[in-house]
Design a protein around this motif. Sequence first.
Motif, PDB file in Angstrom:
ATOM      1  N   LYS A  63     -10.027  -1.754  13.834  1.00 24.01           N
ATOM      2  CA  LYS A  63      -8.948  -0.868  14.279  1.00 24.01           C
ATOM      3  C   LYS A  63      -9.277  -0.338  15.668  1.00 24.01           C
ATOM      4  CE  LYS A  63      -6.743   3.383  12.789  1.00 24.01           C
ATOM      5  NZ  LYS A  63      -6.837   4.466  11.825  1.00 24.01           N
ATOM      6  N   ASP A  98      -9.410   1.414   7.448  1.00 28.40           N
ATOM      7  CA  ASP A  98      -8.058   0.959   7.080  1.00 28.40           C
ATOM      8  C   ASP A  98      -7.086   1.366   8.192  1.00 28.40           C
ATOM      9  OD1 ASP A  98      -6.131  -0.257   5.692  1.00 28.40           O
ATOM     10  OD2 ASP A  98      -5.761   1.388   4.294  1.00 28.40           O
ATOM     11  N   THR A 145      -2.685   1.454   9.305  1.00 29.21           N
ATOM     12  CA  THR A 145      -1.317   1.323   8.822  1.00 29.21           C
ATOM     13  C   THR A 145      -0.476   0.639   9.882  1.00 29.21           C
ATOM     14  OG1 THR A 145      -1.653   3.394   7.678  1.00 29.21           O
ATOM     15  CG2 THR A 145       0.606   2.613   7.794  1.00 29.21           C
ATOM     16  N   SER A 180      -0.411  -0.671   4.467  1.00 32.73           N
ATOM     17  CA  SER A 180      -1.855  -0.564   4.678  1.00 32.73           C
ATOM     18  C   SER A 180      -2.435  -1.956   4.841  1.00 32.73           C
ATOM     19  CB  SER A 180      -2.482   0.099   3.450  1.00 32.73           C
ATOM     20  OG  SER A 180      -2.927   1.360   3.795  1.00 32.73           O
ATOM     21  N   THR A 190     -14.112  -4.895   6.554  1.00 34.62           N
ATOM     22  CA  THR A 190     -13.074  -4.024   7.113  1.00 34.62           C
ATOM     23  C   THR A 190     -13.752  -2.759   7.591  1.00 34.62           C
ATOM     24  OG1 THR A 190     -11.576  -4.859   5.454  1.00 34.62           O
ATOM     25  CG2 THR A 190     -10.850  -2.906   6.615  1.00 34.62           C
ATOM     26  N   ASN A 223      -6.861  -7.967   1.293  1.00 31.08           N
ATOM     27  CA  ASN A 223      -7.532  -8.247   0.007  1.00 31.08           C
ATOM     28  C   ASN A 223      -6.679  -9.138  -0.874  1.00 31.08           C
ATOM     29  OD1 ASN A 223      -9.814  -6.843   0.592  1.00 31.08           O
ATOM     30  ND2 ASN A 223      -9.074  -4.908  -0.287  1.00 31.08           N
ATOM     31  N   LYS A 282      -5.655  -2.985   4.627  1.00 28.70           N
ATOM     32  CA  LYS A 282      -6.763  -3.339   3.732  1.00 28.70           C
ATOM     33  C   LYS A 282      -6.283  -4.023   2.438  1.00 28.70           C
ATOM     34  CE  LYS A 282     -11.154  -1.228   2.592  1.00 28.70           C
ATOM     35  NZ  LYS A 282     -11.907   0.017   2.750  1.00 28.70           N
TER      36      LYS A 282
END
Length: 319
Positions: free
Chosen positions: A239, A202, A204, A172, A199, A178, A174
């Motif tokens: 994304k 999220d 992948t 992931s 963000t 972080n 996010k």
Amino acid sequence: MAISIFFSANIYQVSVAEFNRDYSRQQSLISHSQLLPPSQNALNDFLEQRQVQYTEAKERILVRLIVINGFILISGGFISYYFARRTLKPIEEAHEALERFTADASHELRTPITVMQTEIEVALSDPGLTLPEAKEQLESNLEELAKLTYLSEGLLRLAQLDNNDLTRAKTSVKPLVNSVIDQVKPLADKKGIVIKHSTVADATIAAETTSISEALMIIIENAIKYSPEKSVVTISVKKDVNQVSIAVSDKGRGIKKADQAHIFERFYRTDKARTKQTTSGYGLGLSIAKNIVELHKGTISVASTINKGSTFTIYLPLA
Ligand code: ADP
């Protein structure tokens, strides 16, 4: 050329054989003709004429075949030369890059070693060297050793990335971003720099987490390193349909257009004076980051305006 000559020789032989057959057939047809029995003189004249035509035709075929083969040889030569140069170009460039890399690496390794050697020699030849002076000397040596360690680690990492197939797993983005921000925060705090982070969604990706974190860390650390105190570094993750982009923007000194094309090369630094390591490193960071991103089938790009700031963006395909 061998094939062309082989076929030309065959064509010539077949043509000559065909002429011969035709010539003898005509000769016997005329000699045994019942309709128009030829006089002996006329027949001889005719046969002589045929012989001349026959020899000329053979010569014409021969000359034409030689011209065609010559043309094939010359044009083939030029075409082969052109393609050989095109094929060799990347090999030549890789060879030049390797030579440049070796020269730069040895230069960078030699500098701290020479500094240490000179300092130690001077200290040893000084009979009145006091303990505080000796300690100062050792501290300076430690600094040079730290540079050597940093440099050899960078070189080792590049070598690993050159021969490495990463073990990637679904990750992931996010939490990864972080965690990198958490790690660089103390560095930003030291310069009073605020890291803003946004963000959108999220995503992948298939990644080796430590490597992608390393690439991101290099870019964020650079943003902090080349920014003035109390400025802002913005990290935004977006994304798209088939990729995710992680953009790191700073309000720092920016990078000239001419340098932008080279900053991802090994040992390239915009400040050419390879002096003490104040803000700059050895110019290995971005090339490590680029290698990592490319091993993840992604791309890295830079947009920058001098004295306004830079944005480095990593694009990675979605898993
Ligand atoms: P270094 O260890 O010297 O920072 P890098 O490979 O990370 O090496 O960067 C190469 C060069 O690109 C740096 O020397 C610096 O001049 C320039 N650079 C990288 N990031 C930035 C940035 N955010 N702002 C301005 N210049 C940058």
